[in-house]
Design a protein around this motif. Sequence first.
Motif, PDB file in Angstrom:
ATOM      1  N   GLU A  94     -40.299   2.068 -18.695  1.00 24.58           N
ATOM      2  CA  GLU A  94     -40.442   2.969 -19.921  1.00 24.58           C
ATOM      3  C   GLU A  94     -39.161   3.453 -20.317  1.00 24.58           C
ATOM      4  O   GLU A  94     -38.846   4.066 -21.520  1.00 24.58           O
ATOM      5  N   LEU A  95     -38.346   3.809 -19.343  1.00 23.68           N
ATOM      6  CA  LEU A  95     -37.100   4.620 -19.305  1.00 23.68           C
ATOM      7  C   LEU A  95     -35.787   3.989 -19.042  1.00 23.68           C
ATOM      8  O   LEU A  95     -34.748   4.590 -19.407  1.00 23.68           O
ATOM      9  N   GLY A  96     -35.812   2.801 -18.388  1.00 21.88           N
ATOM     10  CA  GLY A  96     -34.360   2.165 -18.059  1.00 21.88           C
ATOM     11  C   GLY A  96     -34.033   3.045 -16.953  1.00 21.88           C
ATOM     12  O   GLY A  96     -34.327   3.534 -16.182  1.00 21.88           O
ATOM     13  N   ASP A  97     -32.579   3.148 -17.424  1.00 22.74           N
ATOM     14  CA  ASP A  97     -31.512   3.723 -16.518  1.00 22.74           C
ATOM     15  C   ASP A  97     -31.491   5.043 -16.798  1.00 22.74           C
ATOM     16  O   ASP A  97     -30.502   5.927 -16.435  1.00 22.74           O
ATOM     17  N   SER A  98     -32.314   5.687 -17.748  1.00 18.92           N
ATOM     18  CA  SER A  98     -31.924   7.129 -18.644  1.00 18.92           C
ATOM     19  C   SER A  98     -32.192   8.191 -17.638  1.00 18.92           C
ATOM     20  O   SER A  98     -33.295   8.051 -16.759  1.00 18.92           O
ATOM     21  N   GLU A  99     -31.415   9.241 -17.590  1.00 20.44           N
ATOM     22  CA  GLU A  99     -31.975  10.499 -16.680  1.00 20.44           C
ATOM     23  C   GLU A  99     -32.989  10.989 -17.620  1.00 20.44           C
ATOM     24  O   GLU A  99     -33.087  10.876 -18.886  1.00 20.44           O
ATOM     25  N   PHE A 100     -33.821  11.693 -16.751  1.00 18.80           N
ATOM     26  CA  PHE A 100     -35.431  12.317 -17.397  1.00 18.80           C
ATOM     27  C   PHE A 100     -35.684  13.432 -16.491  1.00 18.80           C
ATOM     28  O   PHE A 100     -35.164  13.486 -15.294  1.00 18.80           O
ATOM     29  N   SER A 101     -36.640  14.284 -17.020  1.00 16.16           N
ATOM     30  CA  SER A 101     -37.088  15.291 -16.112  1.00 16.16           C
ATOM     31  C   SER A 101     -38.705  15.102 -16.453  1.00 16.16           C
ATOM     32  O   SER A 101     -39.075  14.295 -17.275  1.00 16.16           O
ATOM     33  N   VAL A 102     -39.513  15.709 -15.389  1.00 17.72           N
ATOM     34  CA  VAL A 102     -40.806  15.382 -15.259  1.00 17.72           C
ATOM     35  C   VAL A 102     -41.624  16.519 -14.960  1.00 17.72           C
ATOM     36  O   VAL A 102     -41.256  17.469 -14.454  1.00 17.72           O
ATOM     37  N   ILE A 103     -42.977  16.622 -15.605  1.00 17.24           N
ATOM     38  CA  ILE A 103     -43.811  17.467 -15.383  1.00 17.24           C
ATOM     39  C   ILE A 103     -45.209  17.027 -15.129  1.00 17.24           C
ATOM     40  O   ILE A 103     -45.509  15.857 -15.398  1.00 17.24           O
ATOM     41  N   THR A 104     -45.260  17.274 -13.737  1.00 12.33           N
ATOM     42  CA  THR A 104     -46.512  16.840 -13.036  1.00 12.33           C
ATOM     43  C   THR A 104     -47.723  17.902 -12.822  1.00 12.33           C
ATOM     44  O   THR A 104     -47.586  18.929 -13.012  1.00 12.33           O
ATOM     45  N   HIS A 105     -48.873  17.375 -12.567  1.00 12.53           N
ATOM     46  CA  HIS A 105     -49.980  18.090 -11.983  1.00 12.53           C
ATOM     47  C   HIS A 105     -50.644  17.991 -10.963  1.00 12.53           C
ATOM     48  O   HIS A 105     -50.846  16.562 -10.735  1.00 12.53           O
ATOM     49  N   SER A 106     -51.156  18.604  -9.851  1.00 16.27           N
ATOM     50  CA  SER A 106     -51.880  18.557  -8.655  1.00 16.27           C
ATOM     51  C   SER A 106     -51.341  17.244  -7.976  1.00 16.27           C
ATOM     52  O   SER A 106     -50.213  17.550  -7.337  1.00 16.27           O
ATOM     53  N   THR A 107     -51.984  16.094  -8.023  1.00 16.68           N
ATOM     54  CA  THR A 107     -51.468  15.066  -6.995  1.00 16.68           C
ATOM     55  C   THR A 107     -50.215  14.656  -7.447  1.00 16.68           C
ATOM     56  O   THR A 107     -49.317  13.888  -6.778  1.00 16.68           O
ATOM     57  N   GLY A 108     -49.912  14.632  -8.661  1.00 19.07           N
ATOM     58  CA  GLY A 108     -48.601  14.035  -9.353  1.00 19.07           C
ATOM     59  C   GLY A 108     -47.237  14.715  -8.596  1.00 19.07           C
ATOM     60  O   GLY A 108     -46.323  13.926  -8.504  1.00 19.07           O
ATOM     61  N   GLY A 109     -47.594  15.802  -8.039  1.00 22.32           N
ATOM     62  CA  GLY A 109     -46.233  16.393  -7.517  1.00 22.32           C
ATOM     63  C   GLY A 109     -45.790  15.695  -6.250  1.00 22.32           C
ATOM     64  O   GLY A 109     -44.815  15.157  -6.177  1.00 22.32           O
ATOM     65  N   PRO A 110     -46.711  15.650  -5.465  1.00 22.42           N
ATOM     66  CA  PRO A 110     -46.587  14.774  -4.164  1.00 22.42           C
ATOM     67  C   PRO A 110     -45.894  13.146  -4.396  1.00 22.42           C
ATOM     68  O   PRO A 110     -45.364  12.582  -3.598  1.00 22.42           O
ATOM     69  N   VAL A 111     -46.603  12.588  -5.551  1.00 23.39           N
ATOM     70  CA  VAL A 111     -46.087  11.407  -5.838  1.00 23.39           C
ATOM     71  C   VAL A 111     -44.710  11.276  -6.273  1.00 23.39           C
ATOM     72  O   VAL A 111     -44.214  10.236  -5.804  1.00 23.39           O
ATOM     73  N   PRO A 153     -33.008   7.589  -0.795  1.00 19.05           N
ATOM     74  CA  PRO A 153     -33.056   8.409   0.429  1.00 19.05           C
ATOM     75  C   PRO A 153     -31.731   9.089   0.524  1.00 19.05           C
ATOM     76  O   PRO A 153     -30.795   9.139  -0.362  1.00 19.05           O
ATOM     77  N   LEU A 154     -31.415   9.742   1.526  1.00 15.20           N
ATOM     78  CA  LEU A 154     -30.290  10.687   1.740  1.00 15.20           C
ATOM     79  C   LEU A 154     -28.851   9.892   1.434  1.00 15.20           C
ATOM     80  O   LEU A 154     -28.151  10.685   1.157  1.00 15.20           O
ATOM     81  N   ALA A 155     -28.688   8.871   1.807  1.00 17.17           N
ATOM     82  CA  ALA A 155     -27.462   8.214   1.709  1.00 17.17           C
ATOM     83  C   ALA A 155     -27.112   8.110   0.133  1.00 17.17           C
ATOM     84  O   ALA A 155     -25.954   7.868  -0.136  1.00 17.17           O
ATOM     85  N   LEU A 156     -28.083   7.901  -0.774  1.00 16.58           N
ATOM     86  CA  LEU A 156     -27.725   7.877  -2.202  1.00 16.58           C
ATOM     87  C   LEU A 156     -27.556   8.890  -2.675  1.00 16.58           C
ATOM     88  O   LEU A 156     -28.295   9.991  -2.672  1.00 16.58           O
ATOM     89  N   ALA A 157     -26.386   9.014  -3.611  1.00 11.57           N
ATOM     90  CA  ALA A 157     -26.002  10.452  -4.416  1.00 11.57           C
ATOM     91  C   ALA A 157     -26.728  10.343  -5.701  1.00 11.57           C
ATOM     92  O   ALA A 157     -26.960  11.410  -5.979  1.00 11.57           O
ATOM     93  N   GLN A 158     -26.634   9.271  -6.604  1.00 11.59           N
ATOM     94  CA  GLN A 158     -27.181   9.315  -7.868  1.00 11.59           C
ATOM     95  C   GLN A 158     -28.759   9.228  -8.014  1.00 11.59           C
ATOM     96  O   GLN A 158     -29.293   8.268  -7.825  1.00 11.59           O
ATOM     97  N   VAL A 159     -29.325  10.249  -8.592  1.00  4.42           N
ATOM     98  CA  VAL A 159     -30.719  10.259  -8.701  1.00  4.42           C
ATOM     99  C   VAL A 159     -31.028  10.449 -10.361  1.00  4.42           C
ATOM    100  O   VAL A 159     -30.387  11.241 -10.714  1.00  4.42           O
ATOM    101  N   PRO A 160     -31.931   9.603 -10.785  1.00  2.36           N
ATOM    102  CA  PRO A 160     -31.862   9.789 -12.474  1.00  2.36           C
ATOM    103  C   PRO A 160     -32.871  10.903 -12.900  1.00  2.36           C
ATOM    104  O   PRO A 160     -32.867  11.335 -13.949  1.00  2.36           O
ATOM    105  N   LEU A 161     -33.677  11.413 -11.865  1.00  2.69           N
ATOM    106  CA  LEU A 161     -34.569  12.682 -12.211  1.00  2.69           C
ATOM    107  C   LEU A 161     -33.699  13.983 -12.131  1.00  2.69           C
ATOM    108  O   LEU A 161     -32.851  14.074 -11.216  1.00  2.69           O
TER     109      LEU A 161
END
Length: 448
Positions: free
Chosen positions: A67-84, A94-102
Motif C-alpha cells: 500500500e505504501l511502498g518505501d514511503s515514510e508514514f505515521s500510524v494510528i492504532t486502537h487496542s491490539t493494534g498498538g502491540p501489533v 532491530p537495534l542495528a538498523l537506523a532507518q525506520v519508515p514509521l
Amino acid sequence: MKLVFIHGWSVTSTETYGELPQVLASLADPSLAIEIKHIYLGRYISFNDAVTLDDIAIAFESARKRELGDSEFSVITHSTGGPVVRAWLSRFYPLALAQVPLKHLIMLAPANHGSALAQLGKSRISRLKAWFDGVEPGQRVLDWLELGSDGQHQLNHEWLDWNCLEKGVYPFVFTGETIDKALYDYMNSYTGEVGSDGVVRVAAANLNFSCLELMQQESQTCISFDGQCAQLLQLTEQKSSLSQYVFDVIPKASHSNKKMGILNAVTRRNAQNKPVVQRILASLLVESVSDYKVLRQRLVDNAQRQDNNRYCMMVVRICDDLGHGVTDFDFFLLCGDDYHAGNLPRGLILDKQRNSINGNTITLYLDANKLHKLKAGKLGFKVSARPDYGFSYYKSAEFHCQPEQVSQWLCADQTLMLDITLKRYIADDTFSFAQVGDEPSFKSLAGD
C-alpha cells in the motif's frame, strides 16, 4: 504525510474509526498535507486460532509494502493494534538498523501489557461489545493479550532496549478510564474496573514501565513473618524505558462505542471539543526530540486527574536458575519495619490474576495511592515455592524494598515487571554410585 489507520479483521469500511480520519484531514495543519490511508489486515490474514501476534506483524509488513511502498508514514492504532505495530518494529527494525519508515506511532487504548478480560475465553470475549464487536477472536491472539503472557514479556523486554526517539520514531499513548454503562457486562466486573476504560487498564496501556530482576542468594537470610527462615533476594538488574514517552488519560473516554469511545465517538460536529483529537493533532506536529519532550511536559503539567484515582500493575514471573518456570508458589506482599504480610493497607490489592498458560506468572493490580501509606514506607516480597523438600526443591525467598525504591518502581498508571529467579536445590543423594555387594534393587530410595 501519509497517515495510516489500521483496521481489524471484520472491518469492511472506515466506520470502525468513526469520523476521526475525515476530522483529522480537515483540522490538521495544512503544512502536514495529510493523506489518509487504510490498511485492512483482514485482507491478508484471517482471524482464526492459528494466528499469532507475530503473524499479524508480518502481515502488516506485507500490507505496508503493497500500500505504501518505501514511503515514510505515521500510524494510528486502537487496542491490539498498538502491540501489533510494536511487534512489527521489533521484528523488522532491530537495534542495528537506523532507518525506520514509521514516524509517529499514535496508540489509542493500546493493550501493551494485556487485558484482564483476555482470560475469559473466545466465546465470552466475542459477546463483549466493547472489544471485538461481536467477532470471535483467535485463541493465539487472546493468549498474547492475557495478563503476564510470554509474548508480552518478550516484546516489552525488547522495547526497554529499543530507543524510539533515537531512531526518529515518536510514540504516543492516549487512553481513557471511563466506563460506558451500555457496555458493562454484569457477569464480569472487569468491564467496570476502576482505572480502566472497560477493557484495558491505564497502567496496562502506558509505555513508561520498569523491569526488576531479583536472584535468590544462599549467603544472606532473614526470619520471615511466619517464623520461618528465608533467603534474601538480591537486585541484579534494573531497567526502565530509555525515554519517557508521551502519555495522557483522555477524560470521558471508554474503550469503544459511539457514545464515549476514544475513537469512534469522534464526529465532525463534536471534533473541536474532543481532547483526543487535540492530542493527535499535536502529536502529528512533532518533528524532533525537543518537540516531543515539550509536548510530553505540557501534557504532564496540564493533567487534571484526581490523585485518589491512580492504580498500578505488577507482573511477577518466577523461574529457577536452571530456566524452569516455577508454577507452584505463594507470593506475598510484605509491609512495615518487620516486613509482615498482615501490615498491608486494606484494599491495596484490587485484583490478582495468574496466567492460565504459563502458571509461573501472576499479575497484581494495586491502589497506587495506598502504596504511599505503607507502614514505615517499606514494602517487601516473599516467594514460597514447592516442592520444598525431596530430590529437587526450593527454599523460601524474600526481598525488602527501601522507601525510595517503592516510589521509584511502583508508579501510578505504570506497570512493573518483576522477574524472580529462585535457586533449584538438588539433594546430595539424587545421584550415587552402587557398590559391589549392595542390594541390587534401589526402588526404595525413590521415596513416595
